[in-house]
Design a protein around this motif. Sequence first.
Motif, PDB file in Angstrom:
ATOM      1  N   MET A  14     -42.397   1.785  12.298  1.00 24.09           N
ATOM      2  CA  MET A  14     -43.647   1.035  12.483  1.00 24.09           C
ATOM      3  C   MET A  14     -44.341   0.889  11.138  1.00 24.09           C
ATOM      4  O   MET A  14     -44.162   1.734  10.235  1.00 24.09           O
ATOM      5  CB  MET A  14     -44.553   1.742  13.492  1.00 24.09           C
ATOM      6  N   GLY A  15     -45.150  -0.153  11.046  1.00 26.99           N
ATOM      7  CA  GLY A  15     -45.779  -0.480   9.781  1.00 26.99           C
ATOM      8  C   GLY A  15     -46.857   0.475   9.326  1.00 26.99           C
ATOM      9  O   GLY A  15     -47.156   0.558   8.135  1.00 26.99           O
ATOM     10  N   SER A  16     -47.443   1.197  10.275  1.00 27.00           N
ATOM     11  CA  SER A  16     -48.573   2.063   9.936  1.00 27.00           C
ATOM     12  C   SER A  16     -48.717   3.172  10.970  1.00 27.00           C
ATOM     13  O   SER A  16     -48.298   3.005  12.133  1.00 27.00           O
ATOM     14  CB  SER A  16     -49.858   1.221   9.914  1.00 27.00           C
ATOM     15  N   GLN A  17     -49.369   4.235  10.544  1.00 25.99           N
ATOM     16  CA  GLN A  17     -49.732   5.299  11.490  1.00 25.99           C
ATOM     17  C   GLN A  17     -50.519   4.709  12.671  1.00 25.99           C
ATOM     18  O   GLN A  17     -50.387   5.148  13.810  1.00 25.99           O
ATOM     19  CB  GLN A  17     -50.578   6.355  10.749  1.00 25.99           C
ATOM     20  N   SER A  18     -51.330   3.685  12.363  1.00 23.15           N
ATOM     21  CA  SER A  18     -52.184   3.117  13.417  1.00 23.15           C
ATOM     22  C   SER A  18     -51.370   2.413  14.515  1.00 23.15           C
ATOM     23  O   SER A  18     -51.887   2.139  15.591  1.00 23.15           O
ATOM     24  CB  SER A  18     -53.201   2.142  12.810  1.00 23.15           C
ATOM     25  N   ASP A  19     -50.096   2.126  14.248  1.00 22.06           N
ATOM     26  CA  ASP A  19     -49.243   1.503  15.273  1.00 22.06           C
ATOM     27  C   ASP A  19     -48.680   2.529  16.256  1.00 22.06           C
ATOM     28  O   ASP A  19     -48.142   2.149  17.301  1.00 22.06           O
ATOM     29  CB  ASP A  19     -48.053   0.773  14.625  1.00 22.06           C
ATOM     30  N   PHE A  20     -48.787   3.806  15.910  1.00 26.83           N
ATOM     31  CA  PHE A  20     -48.101   4.815  16.719  1.00 26.83           C
ATOM     32  C   PHE A  20     -48.658   4.922  18.137  1.00 26.83           C
ATOM     33  O   PHE A  20     -47.929   5.249  19.072  1.00 26.83           O
ATOM     34  CB  PHE A  20     -48.111   6.176  16.016  1.00 26.83           C
ATOM     35  N   HIS A  45     -44.976  -4.392   3.682  1.00 28.74           N
ATOM     36  CA  HIS A  45     -45.851  -4.787   2.569  1.00 28.74           C
ATOM     37  C   HIS A  45     -46.241  -3.631   1.662  1.00 28.74           C
ATOM     38  O   HIS A  45     -46.293  -3.787   0.449  1.00 28.74           O
ATOM     39  CB  HIS A  45     -47.119  -5.455   3.125  1.00 28.74           C
ATOM     40  N   ARG A  46     -46.505  -2.464   2.297  1.00 26.14           N
ATOM     41  CA  ARG A  46     -46.970  -1.330   1.484  1.00 26.14           C
ATOM     42  C   ARG A  46     -45.827  -0.491   0.930  1.00 26.14           C
ATOM     43  O   ARG A  46     -45.979   0.179  -0.083  1.00 26.14           O
ATOM     44  CB  ARG A  46     -47.908  -0.450   2.320  1.00 26.14           C
ATOM     45  N   THR A  47     -44.701  -0.488   1.629  1.00 25.96           N
ATOM     46  CA  THR A  47     -43.539   0.291   1.162  1.00 25.96           C
ATOM     47  C   THR A  47     -42.270  -0.568   1.248  1.00 25.96           C
ATOM     48  O   THR A  47     -41.337  -0.240   1.980  1.00 25.96           O
ATOM     49  CB  THR A  47     -43.345   1.593   1.980  1.00 25.96           C
ATOM     50  N   ALA A  70     -45.064  -3.693  14.390  1.00 26.19           N
ATOM     51  CA  ALA A  70     -46.038  -3.945  13.329  1.00 26.19           C
ATOM     52  C   ALA A  70     -47.116  -4.887  13.847  1.00 26.19           C
ATOM     53  O   ALA A  70     -46.919  -5.586  14.848  1.00 26.19           O
ATOM     54  CB  ALA A  70     -45.356  -4.546  12.098  1.00 26.19           C
ATOM     55  N   GLY A  71     -48.237  -4.870  13.133  1.00 21.38           N
ATOM     56  CA  GLY A  71     -49.344  -5.729  13.539  1.00 21.38           C
ATOM     57  C   GLY A  71     -49.763  -6.655  12.422  1.00 21.38           C
ATOM     58  O   GLY A  71     -49.286  -6.562  11.281  1.00 21.38           O
ATOM     59  N   MET A  72     -50.662  -7.582  12.753  1.00 23.73           N
ATOM     60  CA  MET A  72     -51.173  -8.607  11.824  1.00 23.73           C
ATOM     61  C   MET A  72     -50.023  -9.465  11.256  1.00 23.73           C
ATOM     62  O   MET A  72     -49.325 -10.095  12.030  1.00 23.73           O
ATOM     63  CB  MET A  72     -52.012  -7.952  10.723  1.00 23.73           C
ATOM     64  N   ALA A  73     -49.858  -9.468   9.924  1.00 24.22           N
ATOM     65  CA  ALA A  73     -48.723 -10.206   9.350  1.00 24.22           C
ATOM     66  C   ALA A  73     -47.484  -9.324   9.559  1.00 24.22           C
ATOM     67  O   ALA A  73     -47.026  -8.635   8.652  1.00 24.22           O
ATOM     68  CB  ALA A  73     -48.964 -10.467   7.871  1.00 24.22           C
TER      69      ALA A  73
HETATM   70  C1  RP5 Z   1     -49.704  -3.661   9.587  1.00 23.13           C
HETATM   71  O1  RP5 Z   1     -51.065  -3.731   9.436  1.00 23.13           O
HETATM   72  C2  RP5 Z   1     -49.446  -2.456  10.424  1.00 23.13           C
HETATM   73  O2  RP5 Z   1     -48.266  -2.631  11.171  1.00 23.13           O
HETATM   74  C3  RP5 Z   1     -50.658  -2.341  11.294  1.00 23.13           C
HETATM   75  O3  RP5 Z   1     -50.440  -2.886  12.591  1.00 23.13           O
HETATM   76  C4  RP5 Z   1     -51.695  -3.180  10.566  1.00 23.13           C
HETATM   77  C5  RP5 Z   1     -52.894  -2.391  10.149  1.00 23.13           C
HETATM   78  O4  RP5 Z   1     -52.486  -1.278   9.405  1.00 23.13           O
HETATM   79  P1  RP5 Z   1     -53.523  -0.145   8.974  1.00 23.13           P
HETATM   80  O5  RP5 Z   1     -54.506  -0.816   8.078  1.00 23.13           O
HETATM   81  O6  RP5 Z   1     -54.171   0.363  10.242  1.00 23.13           O
HETATM   82  O7  RP5 Z   1     -52.715   0.901   8.280  1.00 23.13           O
HETATM   83  O8  RP5 Z   1     -49.050  -3.564   8.368  1.00 23.13           O
END
Ligand code: RP5
Length: 161
Positions: A14-20, A45-47, A70-73
Amino acid sequence: MKFNKQNNKVAVVMGSQSDFKVMKEAVKILKEFKIKHEVSIVSAHRTPKRMYDFATSAEDNGFAVIIAGAGMAAHLPGMIASLTSLPTVAVPCESKKLKGLDSLLSCHMPNGIPLAVMPINGAMNAGLYAVSIIATFDQRVKTALNRWKLKQTKSVKKKPK
Ligand code: RP5
C-alpha cells in the motif's frame, strides 16, 4: 525467474500507512484462508526505488499474486503491473477530497497493462480475488473458497426483517 517451484504467497502493498485501515481487510481474508502473505508500505511517489525493487523481484521472492492499494493519484497498482507479469489487483483507497474517484480513475490502465481493479475500498474483494487465483492450483484453498461462498449464499435470508 524460477519455474521449478509453484509460487504461492500473496503480497499486500500500500502507498501509505494511512491506507492500512482499508487494506487490513485483504489481510484478514488471507489469514482466514491460511494463505502465506507479506504486507508492506511501498509508495510509487515517495519510494519509487522501493516500488521498482519490490515489483521486479516479486516473482523470484515467491509471490503468485500482488494486491496493491493506494489513494489519490493511485499509480502504485498500475506501475507494479507494468513491472511484473504476476497478476496484480488494485484497491483504489478512498481519498478525502474526491472520495476515491481520483484513486479509481488512476487505476484505469491503457491496453497492454492488465490490472484487476476492485471497487473503492474493496480490499476484502481483493483478498478474495487473490484467494481465487491461488485456488486455481491449490485444492485445499479451492475447497475452502467454495465452502466460504456456499456459507455466504446460505446466510442471505429470503425476506427482510
Ligand atoms: C497515496 O496518498 C497513499 O496511497 C494514500 O492513499 C494517500 C495519502 O497518503 P498520506 O498522506 O496519508 O501518507 O500515496
